[in-house]
Design an enzyme around this catalytic site. Structure first.
Site, PDB file in Angstrom:
ATOM      1  N   LYS A 325       0.827  -1.199   0.005  1.00  0.00           N
ATOM      2  CA  LYS A 325      -0.033   0.089  -0.113  1.00  0.00           C
ATOM      3  C   LYS A 325       0.791   1.247  -0.071  1.00  0.00           C
ATOM      4  O   LYS A 325       1.933   1.288   0.319  1.00  0.00           O
ATOM      5  CB  LYS A 325      -1.086  -0.010   1.273  1.00  0.00           C
ATOM      6  CG  LYS A 325      -1.915  -1.316   0.822  1.00  0.00           C
ATOM      7  CD  LYS A 325      -3.214  -0.955   1.746  1.00  0.00           C
ATOM      8  CE  LYS A 325      -4.476  -1.792   1.285  1.00  0.00           C
ATOM      9  NZ  LYS A 325      -5.545  -1.982   2.268  1.00  0.00           N
ATOM     10  N   ARG A 361      -4.002 -10.021   4.518  1.00  0.00           N
ATOM     11  CA  ARG A 361      -4.563 -10.093   2.978  1.00  0.00           C
ATOM     12  C   ARG A 361      -3.404  -9.606   2.134  1.00  0.00           C
ATOM     13  O   ARG A 361      -2.953  -8.342   2.438  1.00  0.00           O
ATOM     14  CB  ARG A 361      -5.620  -9.308   2.747  1.00  0.00           C
ATOM     15  CG  ARG A 361      -6.286  -9.359   1.354  1.00  0.00           C
ATOM     16  CD  ARG A 361      -7.530  -8.571   1.158  1.00  0.00           C
ATOM     17  NE  ARG A 361      -8.076  -8.516  -0.106  1.00  0.00           N
ATOM     18  CZ  ARG A 361      -7.663  -7.821  -1.145  1.00  0.00           C
ATOM     19  NH1 ARG A 361      -6.891  -6.940  -0.884  1.00  0.00           N
ATOM     20  NH2 ARG A 361      -8.298  -7.935  -2.328  1.00  0.00           N
TER      21      ARG A 361
END
Length: 390
Positions: A325, A361
């Site tokens: 991210k 995840r």
């Protein structure tokens, strides 16, 4: 809502007490009386006065809607016996959930024990525009092959998505999302019938079709806001994960602001859980995800990871996605997504070492598996030498 969040935790040092001659009953008494501090927020004038009267000398101070108190296991049990299932009583009683993983759950016939190891959800983005790997899986055959490779690398569950939820992403049509994901789910079920599959969608019709095709979990980034989605989950008997997100992917990063990011996310997730329960979905079929990067600036993300243990107050499995991210890229000097693998692995290892997350995840399953092997081992380490032997 009222939340009581721990500010520190004491080391139980059970073996040291035993070596000092305490009986098992004595050790239990010592542990029950160990004190920590908690921040209690969401108080109005009445609940603030009630709390002050209840805790007495354990009141450490506070102002406005917040207070700091000292607590122990024994004191929390006593307070709860007096308050019962009132909002304040429930908030205080949840302090006892912090140090324990959630109860065993069953997903798609798989009995999952939490707390033994951190599990891995592998990402399959069947999209042309996802922030990290958009367009790399050009068709169903490629996505199926990728899913099988993730399982081989150690993924416990595969999350199949057909709509990008990166910041600024526009929604896709229901028909297009179905066209992308259903062949992948059917293909994975045909080739690996025992695989645990999740559908990453906000659309009830897509969730229903995915469940019929073989998905066991609905991963809803919109936080189970849609009543039709709750109907799908309730009637099908599958499990679901509610994620926190401000607004939609198109708007979520437009200067998100919080007064108390932790409490506000707990509020939103608790409301999602209650919505599900009101539609007949038992809490033991539900997971939560704080939504790292979904309506949060870099500082919010880092603070949420630092305080991820607060999510234990909800009493359900916690899923967190940090893989590749943007805030990690910022920490690394603006490295692109494919060069954030090491930072992603470091983040999940830190979470595993703290024991504050149940599922991560990720895009890079093999590297994550190795990082979690270290993080989980640190958390579970017990050999401190003869002085600490049980």
């Amino acid at each position: 809502m009222i939340w009581a969040r721990p500010l520190c935790r004491a080391d139980s040092a059970t073996a040291l007490w035993t070596r000092s001659g305490l009986t098992p009953e004595g050790v239990g008494l010592v542990r029950s009386g160990l004190e920590s501090h908690a921040l209690v927020t969401g108080l109005n004038e009445d609940s603030r006065e009630l709390l002050a009267e209840l805790v007495g000398a354990a009141w450490a101070g506070g102002s406005g809607d917040a207070a700091v108190i000292r607590y122990s296991r024994l004191s929390v049990e006593n307070w709860f016996s007096r308050l019962g299932l009132s909002e304040l009583g429930v908030a205080l009683s949840r302090l006892l959930l912090i140090e324990h993983p959630p109860a065993r759950t069953t997903v798609g016939g798989h009995r999952l024990e939490w707390g033994q190891r951190t599990r891995i959800m592998g990402i399959i983005n069947v999209t042309p525009d996802s922030f990290s790997d958009g367009g790399t899986l050009a068709d169903a055959a490629a996505a199926i092959a990728h899913g099988l490779s993730l399982l081989e690398a150690g993924a416990d569950v595969l999350d199949i998505g057909g709509e990008s939820t990166r910041p600024g992403a526009a929604p896709v049509s229901e028909d297009e999302e179905l066209r992308r994901v259903i062949p992948v789910i059917e293909g994975l079920r045909a080739k690996k019938s025992e695989a645990l599959l999740s559908i990453d969608t906000r659309k009830p019709a897509v969730a229903l079709a995915a469940v019929k095709a073989g998905a066991h979990l609905v991963n809803d980034v919109s936080g189970l806001r849609d009543e039709a989605m709750l109907d799908v989950i309730s009637s099908s008997g599958v499990c679901a994960c509610a994620m926190h997100m401000l607004g939609t992917p198109e708007t979520m990063q437009q200067a998100p602001l919080y007064e108390d990011v932790g409490a506000e996310i707990l509020d939103a997730l608790e409301r999602a859980l209650r919505r599900a329960e009101s539609r007949g979905i038992a809490r033991d079929r539900l997971w939560v995800d704080p939504g790292i990067g979904f309506g949060k600036m870099a500082g919010h993300n880092l603070f949420l990871l630092r305080r991820a243990g607060d999510l234990r107050l909800l009493g359900v499995p916690v899923l967190i996605g940090v893989s590749r991210k943007a805030f990690l890229g910022t920490l690394l000097g603006d490295k692109p997504p494919t060069e954030r693998v090491g930072a992603s692995a470091a983040a999940v290892a830190a979470l595993a070492a703290e024991g504050v997350v149940d599922v991560v995840r990720v895009h890079d399953v093999a590297q994550t598996r190795d990082a979690l092997a270290v993080g989980d081992a640190i958390r579970l380490a017990r050999d401190g030498g003869a002085r600490f032997a049980t």
